[in-house]
Scaffold this active site. Structure first.
Site, short mmCIF file in Angstrom:
data_model
loop_
_atom_site.label_atom_id
_atom_site.label_comp_id
_atom_site.label_asym_id
_atom_site.label_seq_id
_atom_site.Cartn_x
_atom_site.Cartn_y
_atom_site.Cartn_z
N GLU A 1 72.76 51.43 -63.66
CA GLU A 1 72.85 51.32 -65.11
C GLU A 1 73.42 49.98 -65.54
O GLU A 1 74.46 49.90 -66.18
CB GLU A 1 73.64 52.50 -65.67
CG GLU A 1 72.86 53.80 -65.49
CD GLU A 1 73.62 55.04 -65.91
OE1 GLU A 1 73.00 55.95 -66.48
OE2 GLU A 1 74.83 55.11 -65.62
N GLU B 1 68.97 60.59 -59.78
CA GLU B 1 69.88 61.57 -60.36
C GLU B 1 69.03 62.66 -61.03
O GLU B 1 68.10 62.34 -61.77
CB GLU B 1 70.82 60.95 -61.40
CG GLU B 1 71.81 59.95 -60.84
CD GLU B 1 72.74 59.37 -61.90
OE1 GLU B 1 72.88 60.00 -62.98
OE2 GLU B 1 73.31 58.30 -61.66
#
Length: 971
Positions: A414, A484
């Site tokens: 991220e 994820e």
């Protein structure tokens, strides 16, 4: 303006080049762990550096344990931990940090052992310090560094003395490096990994690299070990190898895989006399035919994301805890770890090599907080920060390059996009072309070898699996993983089985990594385990830090038990036609590399949930991907019962490094004789007097129709059975604001389902029954549920309640649950016994692990202790349940059809109001929910909500329960 070192974008100064880590060497070493003198200052420049000089009097300082975090020591005297997910807990003005910058000065005075060599060099090694450190030895400044989860070494040979060496370390909580470490975790400053002094003899190998490839076509492995000193020799006795540094040898070997983690012990011997043990695992990683292949075979990741965490010590995780994590993973069929979001302690990778797990090794990099400014000033897209990014990539790769378990290098997490990530990817590929590169945050996949996503919905995953997704042409040719998914926050995650079916149906889908391994609940004196906000943080993200498959004390959650079943590497299915004379079971080997010879199969024939016969089952040694129909034996001739089932188990045939023989790997059930319909109790006539109605064993209030007693059981005044649609919303019910799915927990509360009222419309005696008609509805709404309760009984002491529910109004949201709730005195409800799914909780999309059987538990143990209390503890597919007291007196309930059973010693409203488990105080009543249906769980705390088939839409329903008292209670 010149910035201080802790605000400079430089990665640091004075350190020696990074190198591979190894656990042992024949060279001298000295651990500097233990008790250090410690002083905490509120700012970075509150104190000068005189403390680093020999002779400084630190007797007035406190003490702290290294490895450790100062905020977790000192009973609050050293500040407090703080949790944020995305937000930086300081003003965003890179690379500047606040003046209020807690700074810990650490002092360690040590003597050299008498045997410490006088020749050569020595280095001081720090395995991990958060977030920036400056180091002195005997008053001489060695340098400074950033990169919290990465090792740093300083040469100190010329500075050492026999006695009273003074090692001084100044650690700043905030630095420019903090902008690169916004990793959804507690902010925990300190020296949290080991510190050691290592001797490096003259002529020692400063570094070495093990190349151990495998050719699956001929079964040959090629070993080549490069060292920085050409005079080194390399030996692997088991393979008969004695090689010069850099000399290759090709020999027959057994390959390394996560299923068969075969390691060969070797040793490097240098002219300086040092020996360094190493372990070689022969394997080859490649991107072929659009798939990630190991040794020529595509792999399916059954993975988890793992932060390093301990509820008392934070990220100071010891070797025993690491091993415990990995044993739990292996025993729950997990085969892969993504080291979110930084390289783990290096010993963890040694254990992955030894026990067998695939690893995505992720760099110590995340800049997520810049998303709120549309990634403006993001360091990964600012060339001034590129040296710091490259330094982090180098330190990860050089430290971990000799681990066969590491298949992919991940650039970070991220971080948006930018030239800094591209520079990292180029450097990694040039340095290590033998592995693949991963990064999720760039949809173009320009710098990666795999298309990686977080939390996409099932239908999108299926589209990707069919190669029907849009996007860049390069991306459509890449393998797909979910780095994820299955957000394991609170009760959940739901929908794992539906994802797994997609993974196994489409080759391109190579599995995923559940978020995450463990709840990060820190020990708290008032709450048991604390989460964001419990330590006085002014900015925090609440219990979003508790989103793991393990509870903080490493007890497996129901989510981990479910995941084990969902990803089991052997599939055991039957047709369930009930023709027991012709029953077969279909066994499929879902391993990637191993056949089934390591497993022993058994069968059990169960009547009414209890085994009446067992035996071994012969299953062919199926190769990976193969299936076989296996004949089951004839059922026992004397087996009688209303319901029968076969259970087939696959267990370890022999002890392994991670579990003993007999450990359950996989199981399956199939019906042998279906359940017979349970007849309602009828025949007894209701008798009315002035105040009561007597019906069989029961007494009702004649005015209200409320049940007051059943045999000896007195129903509490507020405990009459009546319709219940509310559950304490789960984290997944409440959902995440960034997800497009409806957030039903909020909508339920907005609709008032947590405060419905029960209007009684009629109490009547009708054809041998007591009938109560009511309307269940929330205030300020035209939504309602017309409900009819029809009570009947027989002369043998059975009482049946049939419930008919008809929705009224424009229902646009599903219901949380649909069933009845009632209360009984806790003296009748200490123990629960049931025939149905178990042993643990289950919900419509988390029921794969619910095995049909007869189970028993204390009522208190039916509760799942989620760190933030919420709906929990339901048992699925229950045929009957009993609640009993110490002398066996109690209540039996049979349902038609099967039902969901929940019992607890507090109300749903009390559960809903609780912020921590300590808020729940057991009362004198056991509250029982018998649910005809439950809404699904989903993964919407960060991912998608429940699939349509698991939503409990408001629709007409009819269901019934038959009650009977058990024994008697003395007074």
């Amino acid at each position: 303006m010149s910035l201080p070192y802790f605000e400079s974008v430089s990665p640091g100064s004075g350190t020696v080049p990074p190198r591979s880590w190894y656990a042992t060497s024949s060279a001298a070493s000295l651990s500097l762990n233990g008790s250090w003198r410690f002083r905490l200052s509120p700012t970075a420049e509150a104190e000068d550096d005189s403390f680093a000089r020999p002779g400084y009097d630190a007797s007035g300082w406190g003490e702290i344990t290294v490895p450790g975090h100062w905020v977790l020591q000192g009973d609050g005297a050293h500040g407090s931990p703080a949790y944020t997910n995305v937000n930086y807990p300081f003003p965003v003005d890179p690379p500047r940090v606040p003046t209020e910058n807690p700074t810990g000065d650490h002092l360690r005075v040590f003597d050299l052992p008498d045997t410490w060599p006088a020749d050569g060099e020595s280095v001081i090694r720090f395995e991990g310090v958060e977030s920036c450190a400056k180091v002195w030895l005997n008053g001489t400044e060695l340098g400074d560094f950033k990169g919290s989860r990465l090792p740093h070494e300083f040469s100190v040979g010329g500075l050492l003395q026999e006695h009273d060496n003074v090692l001084a370390v100044r650690v700043h909580q905030w630095s420019s490096g903090s902008y690169l470490e916004d990793q959804d975790q507690w902010w925990l400053p300190g020296i949290f990994r080991e510190v050691s002094l290592l001797h490096r003899p003259d002529g020692a190998a400063a570094d070495f690299r093990v190349h151990a490839s495998y050719d699956h076509r001929d079964g040959l492995g090629t070993l080549r070990v490069e060292t920085t000193t050409p005079a080194a020799r390399v030996s692997v006795p088991e393979l008969g190898l004695d090689l010069a540094s850099g000399e290759p040898a090709t020999v027959p070997v057994q390959p390394w895989t996560a299923e068969t983690p075969r390691l060969y012990d070797g040793e490097i011997r240098t002219a300086a006399g040092e020996t360094i043990p190493f372990r070689a695992g022969f394997r080859t990683v490649a991107l072929e035919d659009g798939l990630i292949k190991v040794n020529g075979t595509p792999v399916l990741f059954r993975g988890v994301n793992r932060h390093e965490f301990h509820p008392e010590h934070g990220r100071a995780v010891g070797l025993d805890t690491m091993r415990r994590d990995l044993l739990l993973m292996k025993r729950h069929n997990v085969n892969a770890v993504r080291t979110s979001h930084y390289p783990p302690h290096p010993a963890f990778l040694d254990l992955c090599d030894e026990l067998g797990l695939w690893v995505i090794d992720e760099c110590d990099l995340e800049t997520h907080g810049f998303v709120f400014d549309d990634w403006r000033r993001n360091p990964v897209d600012d060339e001034r920060w590129t040296p710091a990014l490259l330094d982090r990539a180098r330190r990860m790769v050089e430290r971990d390059k000799n681990h066969p378990s590491v298949l992919l290098w991940s650039l970070g997490n991220e971080c948006g996009t930018g030239a800094g990530l591209t520079a990292m990817a180029r450097w990694i590929r040039d340095r290590d072309p033998s592995r693949l590169v991963h990064y999720e945050g760039d949809p173009s996949c320009a710098d990666t070898d795999v298309y990686s996503r977080m939390y996409p919905p099932h239908d999108e995953v299926e589209t990707i699996g069919r190669y029907e997704d849009e996007g860049p042409a390069k991306r459509r040719q890449l393998p797909f993983i979910l780095c994820e998914y299955g957000h394991a926050m609170g009760n959940g995650p739901g929908g794992l089985a539906d994802y797994q079916r997609l993974f196994e149906a489409h080759d391109r889908l190579q599995g995923g990594f559940v978020w995450e391994w463990i709840d990060h609940g820190l020990n708290h004196p008032g709450y048991g385990f604390g989460y964001g906000g419990d330590f006085g943080e002014e900015l925090h993200d609440g219990n979003f830090v508790c989103d793991g498959l393990l509870f903080p004390d490493r007890t497996p959650s129901p989510g981990l038990v479910e995941y084990k079943k969902v990803i089991e590497p052997v599939r055991i299915h039957g047709d369930g036609n009930g023709d027991s004379s012709a029953d077969t079971v279909r066994v499929t080997n879902g391993h990637d590399f191993t056949d089934l010879t390591h497993l022993a199969f058994t069968w059990s024939y169960e009547v009414d949930g209890e085994s009446v016969a067992t035996g071994p089952l012969t299953v062919p040694p199926l190769a990976p991907g193969q299936s076989a129909e296996v004949k089951l034996p004839a059922p026992p001739a004397d087996a009688r019962g209303s319901e029968a089932a076969w259970t087939v188990r696959a267990e370890l045939a022999e002890d392994t490094a991670w579990a003993p023989a007999g450990h359950l790997v996989a199981w399956g059930q199939l019906t042998a004789a279906p359940r017979a319909v349970t007849a309602a109790a009828t025949g007894a006539a209701p008798v009315r007097d002035r105040d009561t109605i007597t019906l069989g064993p029961a007494v009702f209030d004649a005015r209200t129709g409320a049940l007051r007693s059943l045999g000896p059981i007195q129903v509490p005044a507020d405990g009459e059975p009546r319709l219940d649609v509310w559950r304490a919303p789960t984290d997944n019910d409440d959902g995440a604001p960034w997800q497009p799915d409806a957030r039903y927990g909020l909508l339920w509360r907005e609709a008032g389902l947590h405060r419905v009222r029960h209007r009684r419309d009629q109490v009547a005696l009708d054809d041998g029954a007591l009938v109560v008609r009511s309307r269940v509805a929330p205030a300020a709404s035209q939504l309602g549920l017309a409900t009819e309760y029809r009570w009947t009984a027989d002369d043998s002491g059975r009482l049946t309640l049939s419930v008919t529910v008809t929705p009224e109004g424009d229902w646009r949201i599903p219901l949380p649950r649909l069933g009845i709730r009632f209360g009984i005195p806790s003296t009748y409800g200490e123990t629960a016994t049931w025939f149905g799914g178990g042993p643990g909780e289950a919900y419509p999309d988390t029921r794969a692990a619910a095995r049909l059987g007869r189970w028993q538990s204390p009522v208190d143990a039916l509760q799942t202790p989620y760190v933030r209390p919420q709906e929990n503890g339901a048992r699925a597919d229950v045929r009957w349940a009993e609640l009993t007291g110490p002398d066996g007196g109690g209540l039996r309930i049979t349902g038609e059809p099967e039902f969901w059973f929940t019992a607890r010693r507090w109300t749903t409203e009390q559960l809903d109001a609780a912020g921590h488990g300590t808020d729940l105080v057991p009362g004198d009543t056991v509250w029982v929910n018998l649910d005809h249906a439950q809404h699904g769980i989903g993964s919407q705390s960060c991912g998608p909500g429940p699939l349509p088939q698991y939503r409990l839409e408001a629709a007409p329903a009819t269901f019934s329960f038959t009650f009977s008292a058990l024994g008697r209670i003395g007074h």
